[in-house]
Scaffold this motif. Structure first.
Motif, PDB file in Angstrom:
ATOM      1  N   LEU A   1     -51.173 -19.347   3.108  1.00 30.99           N
ATOM      2  CA  LEU A   1     -52.432 -18.676   3.435  1.00 30.99           C
ATOM      3  C   LEU A   1     -52.948 -17.899   2.219  1.00 30.99           C
ATOM      4  N   PRO A   2     -54.263 -17.881   2.023  1.00 33.67           N
ATOM      5  CA  PRO A   2     -54.822 -17.062   0.932  1.00 33.67           C
ATOM      6  C   PRO A   2     -54.442 -15.592   1.115  1.00 33.67           C
ATOM      7  N   LYS A   3     -54.236 -14.902   0.013  1.00 37.82           N
ATOM      8  CA  LYS A   3     -53.773 -13.510   0.079  1.00 37.82           C
ATOM      9  C   LYS A   3     -54.783 -12.611   0.780  1.00 37.82           C
ATOM     10  N   GLU A   4     -56.077 -12.913   0.627  1.00 39.33           N
ATOM     11  CA  GLU A   4     -57.103 -12.067   1.257  1.00 39.33           C
ATOM     12  C   GLU A   4     -57.026 -12.144   2.784  1.00 39.33           C
ATOM     13  N   ILE A   5     -56.528 -13.285   3.318  1.00 40.98           N
ATOM     14  CA  ILE A   5     -56.347 -13.405   4.769  1.00 40.98           C
ATOM     15  C   ILE A   5     -55.063 -12.712   5.198  1.00 40.98           C
ATOM     16  N   SER A   6     -53.987 -12.926   4.436  1.00 39.03           N
ATOM     17  CA  SER A   6     -52.687 -12.327   4.770  1.00 39.03           C
ATOM     18  C   SER A   6     -52.730 -10.804   4.791  1.00 39.03           C
ATOM     19  N   MET A   7     -53.586 -10.222   3.979  1.00 38.16           N
ATOM     20  CA  MET A   7     -53.654  -8.764   3.877  1.00 38.16           C
ATOM     21  C   MET A   7     -54.785  -8.167   4.705  1.00 38.16           C
ATOM     22  N   SER A   8     -55.534  -9.026   5.418  1.00 39.11           N
ATOM     23  CA  SER A   8     -56.693  -8.542   6.167  1.00 39.11           C
ATOM     24  C   SER A   8     -56.327  -8.218   7.609  1.00 39.11           C
ATOM     25  N   ALA A   9     -57.314  -7.737   8.348  1.00 36.38           N
ATOM     26  CA  ALA A   9     -57.125  -7.430   9.773  1.00 36.38           C
ATOM     27  C   ALA A   9     -56.946  -8.698  10.592  1.00 36.38           C
ATOM     28  N   TYR A  10     -57.282  -9.845  10.004  1.00 31.91           N
ATOM     29  CA  TYR A  10     -57.154 -11.122  10.715  1.00 31.91           C
ATOM     30  C   TYR A  10     -55.785 -11.756  10.523  1.00 31.91           C
ATOM     31  N   ALA A  11     -54.886 -11.070   9.844  1.00 34.61           N
ATOM     32  CA  ALA A  11     -53.557 -11.626   9.569  1.00 34.61           C
ATOM     33  C   ALA A  11     -52.801 -12.028  10.844  1.00 34.61           C
ATOM     34  N   PRO A  12     -52.786 -11.184  11.909  1.00 34.36           N
ATOM     35  CA  PRO A  12     -52.081 -11.598  13.136  1.00 34.36           C
ATOM     36  C   PRO A  12     -52.639 -12.889  13.725  1.00 34.36           C
ATOM     37  N   LEU A  13     -53.970 -13.055  13.707  1.00 34.36           N
ATOM     38  CA  LEU A  13     -54.583 -14.277  14.234  1.00 34.36           C
ATOM     39  C   LEU A  13     -54.218 -15.478  13.370  1.00 34.36           C
ATOM     40  N   ALA A  14     -54.204 -15.277  12.063  1.00 31.43           N
ATOM     41  CA  ALA A  14     -53.830 -16.363  11.147  1.00 31.43           C
ATOM     42  C   ALA A  14     -52.367 -16.747  11.347  1.00 31.43           C
ATOM     43  N   ASN A  15     -51.496 -15.750  11.496  1.00 34.56           N
ATOM     44  CA  ASN A  15     -50.080 -16.020  11.744  1.00 34.56           C
ATOM     45  C   ASN A  15     -49.881 -16.749  13.065  1.00 34.56           C
ATOM     46  N   PHE A  16     -50.644 -16.346  14.085  1.00 33.86           N
ATOM     47  CA  PHE A  16     -50.563 -16.997  15.399  1.00 33.86           C
ATOM     48  C   PHE A  16     -50.960 -18.470  15.281  1.00 33.86           C
ATOM     49  N   SER A  17     -52.001 -18.750  14.482  1.00 37.60           N
ATOM     50  CA  SER A  17     -52.444 -20.139  14.282  1.00 37.60           C
ATOM     51  C   SER A  17     -51.368 -20.952  13.572  1.00 37.60           C
ATOM     52  N   CYS A  18     -50.695 -20.351  12.599  1.00 37.76           N
ATOM     53  CA  CYS A  18     -49.583 -21.027  11.919  1.00 37.76           C
ATOM     54  C   CYS A  18     -48.465 -21.326  12.912  1.00 37.76           C
ATOM     55  N   GLY A  19     -48.224 -20.379  13.819  1.00 38.81           N
ATOM     56  CA  GLY A  19     -47.207 -20.561  14.852  1.00 38.81           C
ATOM     57  C   GLY A  19     -47.545 -21.695  15.806  1.00 38.81           C
ATOM     58  N   ILE A  20     -48.825 -21.825  16.142  1.00 39.02           N
ATOM     59  CA  ILE A  20     -49.264 -22.916  17.033  1.00 39.02           C
ATOM     60  C   ILE A  20     -48.970 -24.272  16.385  1.00 39.02           C
ATOM     61  N   LEU A  21     -49.345 -24.417  15.128  1.00 38.50           N
ATOM     62  CA  LEU A  21     -49.130 -25.676  14.414  1.00 38.50           C
ATOM     63  C   LEU A  21     -47.638 -26.001  14.323  1.00 38.50           C
ATOM     64  N   ALA A  22     -46.843 -25.007  13.965  1.00 34.88           N
ATOM     65  CA  ALA A  22     -45.395 -25.214  13.846  1.00 34.88           C
ATOM     66  C   ALA A  22     -44.785 -25.575  15.198  1.00 34.88           C
ATOM     67  N   GLY A  23     -45.255 -24.935  16.270  1.00 30.20           N
ATOM     68  CA  GLY A  23     -44.726 -25.193  17.606  1.00 30.20           C
ATOM     69  C   GLY A  23     -45.016 -26.589  18.111  1.00 30.20           C
ATOM     70  N   VAL A  24     -46.221 -27.085  17.835  1.00 37.80           N
ATOM     71  CA  VAL A  24     -46.587 -28.442  18.270  1.00 37.80           C
ATOM     72  C   VAL A  24     -45.667 -29.469  17.617  1.00 37.80           C
ATOM     73  N   LEU A  25     -45.480 -29.360  16.320  1.00 36.02           N
ATOM     74  CA  LEU A  25     -44.639 -30.316  15.595  1.00 36.02           C
ATOM     75  C   LEU A  25     -43.180 -30.240  16.047  1.00 36.02           C
ATOM     76  N   ALA A  26     -42.651 -29.018  16.159  1.00 35.58           N
ATOM     77  CA  ALA A  26     -41.250 -28.859  16.556  1.00 35.58           C
ATOM     78  C   ALA A  26     -41.014 -29.305  17.996  1.00 35.58           C
ATOM     79  N   SER A  27     -41.973 -29.054  18.891  1.00 34.04           N
ATOM     80  CA  SER A  27     -41.821 -29.442  20.304  1.00 34.04           C
ATOM     81  C   SER A  27     -41.779 -30.950  20.476  1.00 34.04           C
ATOM     82  N   LEU A  28     -42.664 -31.656  19.785  1.00 36.85           N
ATOM     83  CA  LEU A  28     -42.704 -33.114  19.906  1.00 36.85           C
ATOM     84  C   LEU A  28     -41.416 -33.751  19.398  1.00 36.85           C
ATOM     85  N   ILE A  29     -40.889 -33.242  18.304  1.00 36.41           N
ATOM     86  CA  ILE A  29     -39.682 -33.814  17.716  1.00 36.41           C
ATOM     87  C   ILE A  29     -38.467 -33.630  18.622  1.00 36.41           C
TER      88      ILE A  29
END
Length: 285
Positions: free
Chosen positions: A189-217
């Motif tokens: 993630l770009p540093k400006e997103i990681s350090m912003s107020a939107y960081a929790p939402l960005a992290n949650f989106s990363c978690g969604i992507l990781a969860g879909v891939l891991a669940s299917l496998i």
């Protein structure tokens, strides 16, 4: 006791327990629907229409009322509150011991996630067995302690560890793959997103992507685990043969949609809440 005096691993356990409580309460209905789909009697298959997630969901509401969707929430809480806490405290301890303040690479993330899940999975397996039986609708246990007592008396303590191999084959790869995808996508993630107020939402989106891939496998291992725990006379190899003979290859992906939704949302929420709480108390997760 001052929070500042508490050992960091205990703080990680507390943060993990809170995150596990929130995610379990919200997504328990999906776990129940997934279990019901996977344990449908084989007699319903031949010649009958395909039974899907919505059909099972409506049937539970009609026959057991809306609160029936939260059947098994008690053993879920007994499992996830200490289980998620144990997972995150083990993960934190392993990370601090081997990596200190460094971010894990792809293979390191796999090993960290898999190691933490192995410890939590083995310790919490007896409650996982009881939770699965509560949800499948075939057993009429009155309480978690009553169910534990009943299983020990009628089937022996070994039954509480039924499905150990299938559980580890499902959970260890899931956690390893999840942590790998999650940590790598988050670090990109770009540093400006990681350090912003939107960081929790960005992290949650990363978690969604990781969860879909891991669940299917790991979905086939989840189906096998459910069959072994509901039918303790089945061994892992026999359960694999049974699912294939009864339902074909598609049987190994039965319940994939509710599980994917639940595991993905639960993992994303658990990690987001955990990381926010750890940051709030001044620890790097």
């Amino acid at each position: 006791m001052e929070l500042s005096l508490v050992h960091p691993a205990i703080k990680a356990f507390m943060c993990g327990s809170v995150s596990g409580t929130c995610s379990t309460l919200l997504f328990q209905p999906l776990d129940l629907v997934k279990t019901r789909l996977q344990t449908l009697q084989s007699s319903m298959q031949p010649g009958s229409g395909r039974v899907g997630m919505v059909t099972v969901l409506l049937n539970v509401v009609r026959t057991e009322r809306l609160l029936g969707l939260w059947k098994g929430v008690s053993p879920s809480f007994v499992r996830t509150i200490p289980g998620v806490g144990l997972y995150f405290s083990t993960y934190f301890s392993l990370k601090q011991h081997f990596l200190q303040e460094k971010s894990p690479g792809a293979m390191e993330a796999v090993l960290l996630g898999g190691g933490a899940r192995t410890v939590a999975g083995v310790f919490m397996l007896p409650v996982t067995v009881i939770k699965t039986r509560f949800e499948c609708g075939r057993y009429s246990y009155g309480s978690v302690t009553g169910a534990l007592r009943s299983v020990c008396q009628t089937e022996g303590p070994a039954a509480l560890f039924s499905g150990l191999m299938a559980t580890l084959l499902r959970d260890v790869p899931f956690s390893g793959i999840y942590v790998m995808f999650y940590s790598q996508t988050k670090s990109s993630l770009p540093k400006e997103i990681s350090m912003s107020a939107y960081a929790p939402l960005a992290n949650f989106s990363c978690g969604i992507l990781a969860g879909v891939l891991a669940s299917l496998i790991t979905q086939p291992a989840d189906v096998i685990k459910t069959h072994v725990q509901v039918n303790p006379q089945l061994r892992t190899a026999e359960a694999i043969r049974y699912v294939y003979m009864e339902h074909g290859l598609q049987g190994f992906f039965r319940g994939a949609v509710p599980r994917l939704l639940r595991r993905t949302m639960m993992a994303a929420m658990a990690w987001t809440v955990y990381e926010q709480m750890m940051a709030h108390i001044g620890l790097k997760s």
